[in-house]
Design an enzyme around this catalytic site. Structure first.
Site, short mmCIF file in Angstrom:
data_model
loop_
_atom_site.label_atom_id
_atom_site.label_comp_id
_atom_site.label_asym_id
_atom_site.label_seq_id
_atom_site.Cartn_x
_atom_site.Cartn_y
_atom_site.Cartn_z
N GLU A 157 0.84 -1.21 0.00
CA GLU A 157 0.00 0.00 0.00
C GLU A 157 0.88 1.26 0.00
O GLU A 157 0.86 2.06 0.93
CB GLU A 157 -0.97 -0.01 1.18
CG GLU A 157 -2.01 -1.11 1.07
CD GLU A 157 -3.11 -1.04 2.10
OE1 GLU A 157 -4.21 -1.56 1.83
OE2 GLU A 157 -2.88 -0.49 3.19
N GLU A 262 -5.99 -7.41 -1.94
CA GLU A 262 -6.67 -7.42 -0.65
C GLU A 262 -8.13 -7.06 -0.84
O GLU A 262 -8.44 -6.08 -1.52
CB GLU A 262 -6.06 -6.41 0.34
CG GLU A 262 -4.63 -6.66 0.74
CD GLU A 262 -4.13 -5.65 1.78
OE1 GLU A 262 -4.97 -5.01 2.45
OE2 GLU A 262 -2.91 -5.51 1.91
#
Length: 326
Positions: A157, A262
């Site tokens: 991320e 995810e």
């Protein structure tokens, strides 16, 4: 067209769909599993029989496993040895493996990209060497222990960059150098592995364009664009439409495939999560060979484990219906 030609065409389509089904990653990140087991948690099938969670996931058509790596973590969870232990269990079930490098001693995400303590005083030149050595070292350790890695995620991320402050997105040039050291190390060990750059908020096309324009302009290398997706239960269809639009745009703009690395939703919303995941799978598969897979994040997390509530497991240690679409 003759009947024979129609039959051949139908067989060809069926073969293509079958091959597509075999290559699409129905994934789960289960990085917590060994820590949960060490804490006394167990996992059960629908008949309440204690079962290896990797087997339970395989029986739910999960064919790929994602595992995070921390550099020098407290307690040892997610270090090289822990990752190898879990990777062996996944490989024993024939599951493909994605390794997710955080380049931190703990969680890395858009709000925190803290350098490992051992690298804290290092210059940018040293950090580039650190990234290469750490990536190469972990992957080579896995390879020499018989593990095949199909995907390598360089950073987790990284909307705001990684290894702050040197690798912040205030300098795409610095960030691209760090990314390329991870990329080159991955290819040195597993030449055929696909390297993923992963951002949070897969629905946010403007952020993805800004980030990937920036790193591309700075010369970064990558093979796959990875996305996180945690839509609100009350508005998931809208968020699924947004991530679909973004996926199509990323493929068109950068000529790279995409993967949802995810996804999750509160365990109490299992029916809603099931509908969301089914729709997300369809939208990702609609990209054809440019939609590589979808990974549920920590579906085996018991409700409230480490404060997390977006797994796909009930309090009795059984998977909810959320994973059924796989």
């Amino acid at each position: 067209m003759t009947l024979k030609a129609l039959l051949f065409a139908a067989c060809g389509l069926a073969f293509a769909l079958s091959a597509r089904s075999a290559t699409f990653a129905n994934g789960a990140d289960v990085s917590w599993v060994s820590q949960q087991e060490a804490s006394g948690y167990a996992f059960y099938n629908s008949s309440a029989v204690k079962t290896d969670p990797f087997v339970l996931l395989k029986n739910l058509q999960v064919n790929a496993i994602r595992l995070r790596v921390w550099v020098n973590p407290g307690g040892g969870w997610n270090d090289g040895a822990d990752v190898l232990y879990k990777a062996r269990r996944a490989a024993a079930q024939g599951q493909r493996i994605l390794i997710d490098f955080h380049y931190s001693d703990s969680w890395a995400d858009p709000g925190q990209q803290t350098k490992p303590a051992a690298w804290a005083s290092h210059t940018l030149t040293q950090l580039n060497s650190d990234v290469y050595s750490h990536t190469y070292g972990i992957l080579n350790y896995l390879k020499t222990n018989g593990i095949t890695v199909e995907w390598v995620q360089v950073g987790n991320e990284i909307n705001s960059g990684m290894l702050w402050p040197e690798g912040k997105t205030t300098s795409f040039s610095n960030l691209a150098g760090l990314i390329n050291n991870g990329y080159n190390a991955a290819k040195a060990v597993y030449p055929n592995a696909k390297v993923i750059l992963h951002l949070a908020n897969g629905y946010d096309n403007a952020v993805f364009r800004w980030f990937f324009d920036g790193v591309k302009g700075a010369g970064a290398k990558w093979d796959v664009i990875g996305m996180s997706h945690y839509p609100p239960a009350s508005d998931w269809a809208n968020y699924n439409n947004k991530i679909s639009t973004n996926m199509w745009d990323m493929v068109s703009r950068y000529a790279k495939p995409v993967m949802v690395t995810e996804v999750g939703m509160d365990w109490t919303q299992a029916a809603t999560s099931k509908a969301m995941l089914a729709d997300l799978l369809n939208k990702t598969k609609a990209l054809g060979s440019n939609g590589l897979g979808v990974f549920y994040w920590e579906p085996q997390a018991y409700p409230g484990w480490q404060g997390y509530t977006m797994g796909a497991m009930d309090a009795s240690g059984k998977f909810t219906a959320a994973l059924d679409p796989f």
